[in-house]
Design an enzyme around this catalytic site. Sequence first.
Site, PDB file in Angstrom:
ATOM      1  N   THR A 120      -4.910  -6.281   0.026  1.00  0.00           N
ATOM      2  CA  THR A 120      -4.421  -5.270  -1.015  1.00  0.00           C
ATOM      3  C   THR A 120      -3.104  -6.048  -1.679  1.00  0.00           C
ATOM      4  O   THR A 120      -2.244  -6.333  -1.024  1.00  0.00           O
ATOM      5  CB  THR A 120      -4.158  -3.923  -0.591  1.00  0.00           C
ATOM      6  OG1 THR A 120      -5.394  -3.525   0.165  1.00  0.00           O
ATOM      7  CG2 THR A 120      -3.641  -3.053  -1.728  1.00  0.00           C
ATOM      8  N   ASN A 138      -5.954   4.226  -3.115  1.00  0.00           N
ATOM      9  CA  ASN A 138      -4.908   4.834  -2.128  1.00  0.00           C
ATOM     10  C   ASN A 138      -3.920   5.533  -2.593  1.00  0.00           C
ATOM     11  O   ASN A 138      -3.714   6.703  -1.921  1.00  0.00           O
ATOM     12  CB  ASN A 138      -4.508   3.387  -1.365  1.00  0.00           C
ATOM     13  CG  ASN A 138      -5.508   2.904  -0.340  1.00  0.00           C
ATOM     14  OD1 ASN A 138      -6.538   3.402  -0.236  1.00  0.00           O
ATOM     15  ND2 ASN A 138      -5.133   1.965   0.254  1.00  0.00           N
ATOM     16  N   LYS A 197       2.180   1.894   3.032  1.00  0.00           N
ATOM     17  CA  LYS A 197       2.768   0.512   2.361  1.00  0.00           C
ATOM     18  C   LYS A 197       2.114   0.296   1.135  1.00  0.00           C
ATOM     19  O   LYS A 197       2.947  -0.048  -0.061  1.00  0.00           O
ATOM     20  CB  LYS A 197       2.506  -0.399   3.276  1.00  0.00           C
ATOM     21  CG  LYS A 197       1.073  -1.208   3.107  1.00  0.00           C
ATOM     22  CD  LYS A 197       0.796  -2.650   3.878  1.00  0.00           C
ATOM     23  CE  LYS A 197      -0.565  -2.921   3.742  1.00  0.00           C
ATOM     24  NZ  LYS A 197      -1.405  -3.240   2.379  1.00  0.00           N
ATOM     25  N   GLY A 206      -0.803   8.111   7.872  1.00  0.00           N
ATOM     26  CA  GLY A 206      -0.031   7.019   8.479  1.00  0.00           C
ATOM     27  C   GLY A 206      -0.965   5.801   8.351  1.00  0.00           C
ATOM     28  O   GLY A 206      -1.768   5.805   7.397  1.00  0.00           O
ATOM     29  N   CYS A 238      -2.361   1.335   5.701  1.00  0.00           N
ATOM     30  CA  CYS A 238      -2.553   1.178   4.199  1.00  0.00           C
ATOM     31  C   CYS A 238      -1.674   2.186   3.407  1.00  0.00           C
ATOM     32  O   CYS A 238      -0.963   1.993   2.547  1.00  0.00           O
ATOM     33  CB  CYS A 238      -3.835   1.118   4.051  1.00  0.00           C
ATOM     34  SG  CYS A 238      -5.070  -0.221   4.278  1.00  0.00           S
TER      35      CYS A 238
HETATM   36  N1  LIG Z   1      -6.701  -2.091   7.636  1.00  0.00           N
HETATM   37  C1  LIG Z   1      -7.536  -1.408   6.535  1.00  0.00           C
HETATM   38  O1  LIG Z   1      -8.210  -0.488   6.897  1.00  0.00           O
HETATM   39  C2  LIG Z   1      -7.384  -1.825   5.242  1.00  0.00           C
HETATM   40  C3  LIG Z   1      -8.520  -1.478   4.202  1.00  0.00           C
HETATM   41  C4  LIG Z   1      -8.531  -2.089   3.158  1.00  0.00           C
HETATM   42  C5  LIG Z   1      -7.532  -3.035   2.534  1.00  0.00           C
HETATM   43  N2  LIG Z   1      -7.056  -3.777   3.626  1.00  0.00           N
HETATM   44  C6  LIG Z   1      -5.869  -4.777   3.213  1.00  0.00           C
HETATM   45  O2  LIG Z   1      -6.557  -5.565   3.746  1.00  0.00           O
HETATM   46  C7  LIG Z   1      -5.441  -6.785   4.070  1.00  0.00           C
HETATM   47  C8  LIG Z   1      -5.775  -7.039   5.682  1.00  0.00           C
HETATM   48  O3  LIG Z   1      -5.351  -6.077   6.562  1.00  0.00           O
HETATM   49  P1  LIG Z   1      -5.823  -5.948   8.093  1.00  0.00           P
HETATM   50  O4  LIG Z   1      -5.599  -4.477   8.247  1.00  0.00           O
HETATM   51  O5  LIG Z   1      -7.364  -6.637   8.231  1.00  0.00           O
HETATM   52  O6  LIG Z   1      -4.719  -6.936   8.741  1.00  0.00           O
HETATM   53  P2  LIG Z   1      -4.554  -7.127  10.167  1.00  0.00           P
HETATM   54  O7  LIG Z   1      -3.067  -7.433  10.184  1.00  0.00           O
HETATM   55  O8  LIG Z   1      -5.558  -6.533  10.880  1.00  0.00           O
HETATM   56  O9  LIG Z   1      -5.120  -8.810  10.196  1.00  0.00           O
HETATM   57  C9  LIG Z   1      -4.454  -9.809   9.417  1.00  0.00           C
HETATM   58  C10 LIG Z   1      -4.904 -11.221  10.170  1.00  0.00           C
HETATM   59  O10 LIG Z   1      -4.367 -12.446   9.451  1.00  0.00           O
HETATM   60  C11 LIG Z   1      -4.007 -13.245  10.371  1.00  0.00           C
HETATM   61  N3  LIG Z   1      -3.058 -14.133   9.574  1.00  0.00           N
HETATM   62  C12 LIG Z   1      -1.676 -13.949   9.047  1.00  0.00           C
HETATM   63  N4  LIG Z   1      -1.474 -15.016   8.620  1.00  0.00           N
HETATM   64  C13 LIG Z   1      -2.497 -15.933   8.556  1.00  0.00           C
HETATM   65  C14 LIG Z   1      -2.580 -17.358   8.273  1.00  0.00           C
HETATM   66  N5  LIG Z   1      -1.718 -17.927   7.481  1.00  0.00           N
HETATM   67  N6  LIG Z   1      -3.764 -17.966   8.367  1.00  0.00           N
HETATM   68  C15 LIG Z   1      -4.894 -17.152   8.932  1.00  0.00           C
HETATM   69  N7  LIG Z   1      -4.761 -15.916   9.615  1.00  0.00           N
HETATM   70  C16 LIG Z   1      -3.649 -15.395   9.203  1.00  0.00           C
HETATM   71  C17 LIG Z   1      -3.301 -12.431  11.492  1.00  0.00           C
HETATM   72  O11 LIG Z   1      -3.202 -13.201  12.661  1.00  0.00           O
HETATM   73  C18 LIG Z   1      -4.376 -11.101  11.751  1.00  0.00           C
HETATM   74  O12 LIG Z   1      -5.410 -11.289  12.585  1.00  0.00           O
HETATM   75  C19 LIG Z   1      -4.233  -6.297   3.598  1.00  0.00           C
HETATM   76  O13 LIG Z   1      -3.873  -6.484   2.654  1.00  0.00           O
HETATM   77  C20 LIG Z   1      -4.336  -4.768   3.795  1.00  0.00           C
HETATM   78  O14 LIG Z   1      -3.520  -3.909   3.051  1.00  0.00           O
HETATM   79  C21 LIG Z   1      -6.842  -3.146   5.017  1.00  0.00           C
END
Ligand SMILES: NC(=O)c1ccc[n+]([C@@H]2O[C@H](COP(=O)([O-])OP(=O)(O)OC[C@H]3O[C@@H](n4cnc5c(N)ncnc54)[C@H](O)[C@@H]3O)[C@@H](O)[C@H]2O)c1
Length: 437
Positions: free
Chosen positions: A121, A209, A264, A258, A261
């Site tokens: 996002t 969101n 933030k 909470g 997502c």
């Molecule tokens: N969690 C959700 O429900 C959700 C839903 C829709 C969108 N999003 C968006 O998706 C994105 C990811 O969210 P998430 O919840 O999966 O995050 P997360 O923190 O669960 O996972 C992120 C992963 O990226 C890895 N990472 C960090 N820097 C890195 C790099 N340089 N190279 C390789 N890997 C790296 C971390 O080790 C981690 O495993 C965010 O922007 C979030 O807003 C999340």
Amino acid sequence: MNIAVVGTGYVGLVTGTCFAETGNHVSCIDINRDKVERMQRGEIPIYEPHLENLFERNIKQGRLTFTTSLEEGIRDAKIIFLALPTPPGEDGSADLTHVLNVAGQLGKILKDYKIIVNKSTVPVGTAEKVRDIILKSSTVEFDVVSNPEFLREGFAVDDFMKPDRVVIGTRSEKAKKIMTELYAPFVRQGNPVYFMDERSSELTKYAANAFLATKISFMNEIAALCEKTGANVDAVRIGIGSDDRIGKRFLFAGIGYGGSCFPKDVQAMIKIAEQAGYDFKILKSVVGINEQQRESLVAKIKAHYGVPLKGKKAALWGLAFKPDTDDIREAPALYIIDALLKEGVTVSAFDPEAAKNVKQVMGDKIAYGKDEYDILRDADFLVIATEWSLFRTPDFNRIAALMKTKTIFDGRNLYDLNQMKELGFYYNSVGRETIGD
Ligand SMILES: NC(=O)c1ccc[n+]([C@@H]2O[C@H](COP(=O)([O-])OP(=O)(O)OC[C@H]3O[C@@H](n4cnc5c(N)ncnc54)[C@H](O)[C@@H]3O)[C@@H](O)[C@H]2O)c1
């Protein structure tokens, strides 16, 4: 198709696994070595219903692999998904460090045409930023596409395999064709794939969101009004939800939103607006109401006792920010625990999946029970913070026998008011009559 997914968290792992499930070869890349080694051993690092089977099957069949090397992971991929964290920066705006760092590295290692797809996002204009960074050190042809993710933790596999819609922001015909092919197996029932420009696609995710968070804060305000006027928020919810224009979903009052997502993303959207010279007033209120709501349950506990809470013993059901996940980011339960500890209350908690993650951040500041009854012995009051199904029909006689007093503060409105009255509980929920006052 060969695909790479950079960032193997809640979104990346689901994305990678589900693309593998439809026959693609997926290389998942993560900088967390420990996590990658666990996945290479076939160990799933997160709790997400229905993911484990798919994860195991696709590893076994050789379609899902894991590496810490970006270069190795993207070598054969036609499409590179970025599913990297975009946490809030100090001022609330989305911190793009991870995304832009990876873009910088990609610029140096791209050898042939690839589509770089942003699933994180990200603020409006990020696709252009990513493109500019790659262009600094690359001369090969590439496209940067925005493809926001709408999955919900707890339903992630289903949401990914059968999305309500897929949003793709690109003006490249070549990228459009390949993305259409990739998503075809997921929209066979006719669900739409919406193509639009990159900026609109990026904003669509924040708008979705922010709108959902607004619905929650709106209902929490209705709940506050119900408490002052003697109305019942659940009756009001049902009354308005049957109107198609409003819809039944996302109308539950509680102890605030909470998760990783909403908090933030709402803050980031306020910042996006600010930077564009627009004061997004409604979202500022949404945040304020949510902060107030997070504190409301402890305020009710204090008001109920009317004396300092020091020395009281609390039992707490639910630590995850919502049921069916082990994610505790911005979980209301953690705010409640902090507030109770500050008051000198002893806290024992139970959660079916999230306790290990809480233990990592809170250590032994609280006690952790082996089940939901284990923590009730001699408790002065029970707080319900997450609506796990397990908590919906408990053995109330057992609860009554274990607790010092039959006192429940329910942040999720799980129980019937008449039943609580009959059982002789003090029962304080959200936006409804307090029983036993
Ligand atoms: N969690 C959700 O429900 C959700 C839903 C829709 C969108 N999003 C968006 O998706 C994105 C990811 O969210 P998430 O919840 O999966 O995050 P997360 O923190 O669960 O996972 C992120 C992963 O990226 C890895 N990472 C960090 N820097 C890195 C790099 N340089 N190279 C390789 N890997 C790296 C971390 O080790 C981690 O495993 C965010 O922007 C979030 O807003 C999340």
